[in-house]
Design an enzyme around this catalytic site. Structure first.
Site, PDB file in Angstrom:
ATOM      1  N   TYR A 177     -11.784  16.818 -17.794  1.00 58.42           N
ATOM      2  CA  TYR A 177     -12.391  15.486 -17.762  1.00 58.42           C
ATOM      3  C   TYR A 177     -13.572  15.528 -16.776  1.00 58.42           C
ATOM      4  CZ  TYR A 177     -12.603  10.416 -17.086  1.00 58.42           C
ATOM      5  OH  TYR A 177     -13.000   9.117 -17.004  1.00 58.42           O
ATOM      6  N   ASP A 224      -3.032  17.629 -16.449  1.00 62.61           N
ATOM      7  CA  ASP A 224      -3.453  16.304 -16.885  1.00 62.61           C
ATOM      8  C   ASP A 224      -3.162  16.235 -18.385  1.00 62.61           C
ATOM      9  OD1 ASP A 224      -4.844  14.115 -17.906  1.00 62.61           O
ATOM     10  OD2 ASP A 224      -6.600  14.401 -16.611  1.00 62.61           O
ATOM     11  N   ARG A 235       0.830  -1.215   0.000  1.00 66.59           N
ATOM     12  CA  ARG A 235       0.000   0.000   0.000  1.00 66.59           C
ATOM     13  C   ARG A 235       0.861   1.260   0.000  1.00 66.59           C
ATOM     14  NH1 ARG A 235      -1.785   2.513   4.394  1.00 66.59           N
ATOM     15  NH2 ARG A 235      -1.952   0.593   5.585  1.00 66.59           N
ATOM     16  N   LYS A 282      -5.033   4.886 -20.317  1.00 65.06           N
ATOM     17  CA  LYS A 282      -5.155   5.219 -21.735  1.00 65.06           C
ATOM     18  C   LYS A 282      -3.858   4.861 -22.467  1.00 65.06           C
ATOM     19  CE  LYS A 282      -8.985   6.715 -19.991  1.00 65.06           C
ATOM     20  NZ  LYS A 282      -9.178   8.069 -19.524  1.00 65.06           N
TER      21      LYS A 282
HETATM   22  C1  LIG Z   1      -9.729   8.672 -18.389  1.00 62.79           C
HETATM   23  C2  LIG Z   1      -9.245  10.010 -17.955  1.00 62.79           C
HETATM   24  C3  LIG Z   1      -9.120  10.321 -16.592  1.00 62.79           C
HETATM   25  C4  LIG Z   1      -9.513   9.346 -15.512  1.00 62.79           C
HETATM   26  O1  LIG Z   1      -8.671   8.248 -15.502  1.00 62.79           O
HETATM   27  P1  LIG Z   1      -9.069   6.824 -14.853  1.00 62.79           P
HETATM   28  O2  LIG Z   1      -7.871   6.000 -15.108  1.00 62.79           O
HETATM   29  O3  LIG Z   1     -10.310   6.357 -15.567  1.00 62.79           O
HETATM   30  O4  LIG Z   1      -9.340   7.065 -13.410  1.00 62.79           O
HETATM   31  C5  LIG Z   1      -8.627  11.568 -16.257  1.00 62.79           C
HETATM   32  N1  LIG Z   1      -8.297  12.473 -17.193  1.00 62.79           N
HETATM   33  C6  LIG Z   1      -8.419  12.215 -18.508  1.00 62.79           C
HETATM   34  C7  LIG Z   1      -8.040  13.250 -19.496  1.00 62.79           C
HETATM   35  C8  LIG Z   1      -8.889  10.974 -18.932  1.00 62.79           C
HETATM   36  O5  LIG Z   1      -9.017  10.726 -20.247  1.00 62.79           O
END
Ligand SMILES: *Cc1c(COP(=O)(O)O)cnc(C)c1O
Length: 400
Positions: free
Chosen positions: A110, A182, A56, A207
């Site tokens: 997002y 992000d 953890r 992704k």
């Molecule tokens: C999918 C996504 C997230 C969230 O990610 P998870 O792995 O589903 O928690 C955050 N920001 C962007 C731009 C995303 O495409």
């Protein structure tokens, strides 16, 4: 001792993706590090001379090696892998902001990040001002002495806007806040965000970093001090990555540079092709000269990314027919995998907005977001040709 690649500044990103974070080789050692499933590790007390290892805590060997690989790719001192992109975002924000603090964020976020900031954080006494990232003066106006984080996202989902990071960076510096970005859609191949002044570089590793639509994970990269604070939050809230997932993510990252080259190339080729397809009203891709941010994207990014959005004549009904007619590309609400996926924001990320609110964000009904995979572009064109024909000629029986 792990091989951190960029620290020495010797290796390019493709080499780092393959080698960074691995233990120094020794005869007989496996070339691919094993998955260490153990949740705990022998440790009698401080006299053992090592830190207590516990999965953890994020210091299991698989968690550490994937983090080191990400740090090398981002060119940061440190990084941390977590259980999801949202874990990476929420733990980073909670590490920087608490009761009474303020966040300034782009309006183009997002969906879950937007909900976290606008619905959840206010319950904890953290407020957010949302700004139009296309207005360079907006950041300076929005920050206050209480601002702890300035948050941007690029390219944005699903309108694929690319905004200048510099004004947000200047505003953050002016009040002693951190700049978080992000950059899931860009990946470290298309932008090394830390070189643009970003303190916390965040990805949904679900992704492109994972790249095969088979895991959920997130990463944050930054200075040692910042990552230590995020790790502390992660230990308390418990959003650590499972060692098996960390191993799988690391395997995905090895091919990230090769995959992104092809994602970038195929998406641009498809975007250019879509501009000549009757029934497609608009094609949105930062690599197209008519994209509002084309010049900036060309300056800031090493590639335009693997996403293409189109707007079909005939609105939502046409987009539904388009999706139903696909045989190769699959309707599914994620992105960044080897397979081509399509989604309609009005059914997924932007379902809670009214049609006119979506219009304002540049997402009219008929909007289809395409995550261009690694298939042959000719096969994708054939599939999309058939689907556009089905979308625009509903009465006719359209066959291949
Ligand atoms: C999918 C996504 C997230 C969230 O990610 P998870 O792995 O589903 O928690 C955050 N920001 C962007 C731009 C995303 O495409």
């Amino acid at each position: 001792m792990r091989n951190h690649g960029t620290r020495e500044g010797k290796h390019g990103p493709a080499t780092q993706a393959v080698h960074a974070g691995q233990p120094e080789p020794r005869p007989g050692a496996p070339v691919v590090a094993p998955i260490v499933r153990s949740s705990t590790f022998h440790w009698a007390g401080p006299e053992d001379g090592i830190d207590l290892l516990y999965s953890r805590y994020g210091n299991n060997p698989n968690q550490e090696s994937v983090a080191a690989r990400v740090a090398a790719l981002e060119g940061t001192d440190d990084a941390l892998a977590l259980a999801s992109g949202m874990a990476a975002i929420s733990m980073t924000l909670l590490a920087a902001a608490g009761q009474g603090d303020h966040i300034v964020a782009s309006r183009h976020l997002y969906g879950a990040t937007w909900a976290l900031l606008s619905k959840e954080f206010p319950r904890r006494g953290i407020t957010t001002t949302f700004v139009d990232p296309g207005d360079p003066g907006a950041w300076d106006q929005a920050v206050t002495p209480d601002t702890r984080v300035v948050l941007v996202e690029l390219p944005t989902n699903p309108a694929l806007r690319v905004f200048d990071i510099e004004p947000a960076c200047r505003a953050a510096r002016g009040v002693g806040a951190i700049l978080a970005a992000d950059v899931t859609f860009a990946t470290p191949m298309n932008i090394r965000a830390a070189e643009h002044g970003v303190d916390a570089v965040i990805h949904s590793a679900t992704k492109y970093l994972g790249g095969h639509s088979d895991l959920i994970a997130g990463v944050v990269a930054g200075s040692r001090g910042l990552i230590r604070r995020v790790a502390k939050m992660m230990k308390l809230y418990g959003g650590s990555i499972d060692p098996q997932t960390a191993w799988l993510l690391e395997r995905g990252i090895r091919t990230l540079p090769a995959r992104m080259e092809r994602h970038n190339r195929s998406a641009l080729a498809l975007a250019e092709w879509f501009t000549g397809v009757p029934g497609v009203r608009r094609v949105i891709h930062p690599g197209l000269p008519d994209h509002p941010d084309h010049v900036l994207a060309t300056r800031m990014l090493n590639g335009y990314g693997g996403m293409v959005s189109i707007v079909l004549d005939g609105g939502g009904a046409a987009a539904d027919r388009f999706s139903a007619a696909l045989r190769l590309a699959a309707p599914a609400p994620s992105l960044g995998g080897v397979e081509t996926l399509v989604s309609q924001p009005r059914h997924t990320s932007h379902v809670d907005l009214s049609p006119s609110e979506r219009d304002e964000l540049g997402i009219p009904d008929g909007f289809v977001r395409i995550s261009v995979g690694l298939e042959d572009v000719a096969d994708l064109k054939a599939d999309f040709s058939r689907a556009v024909a089905a979308a625009t000629r509903p009465a006719a029986a359209v066959t291949a």
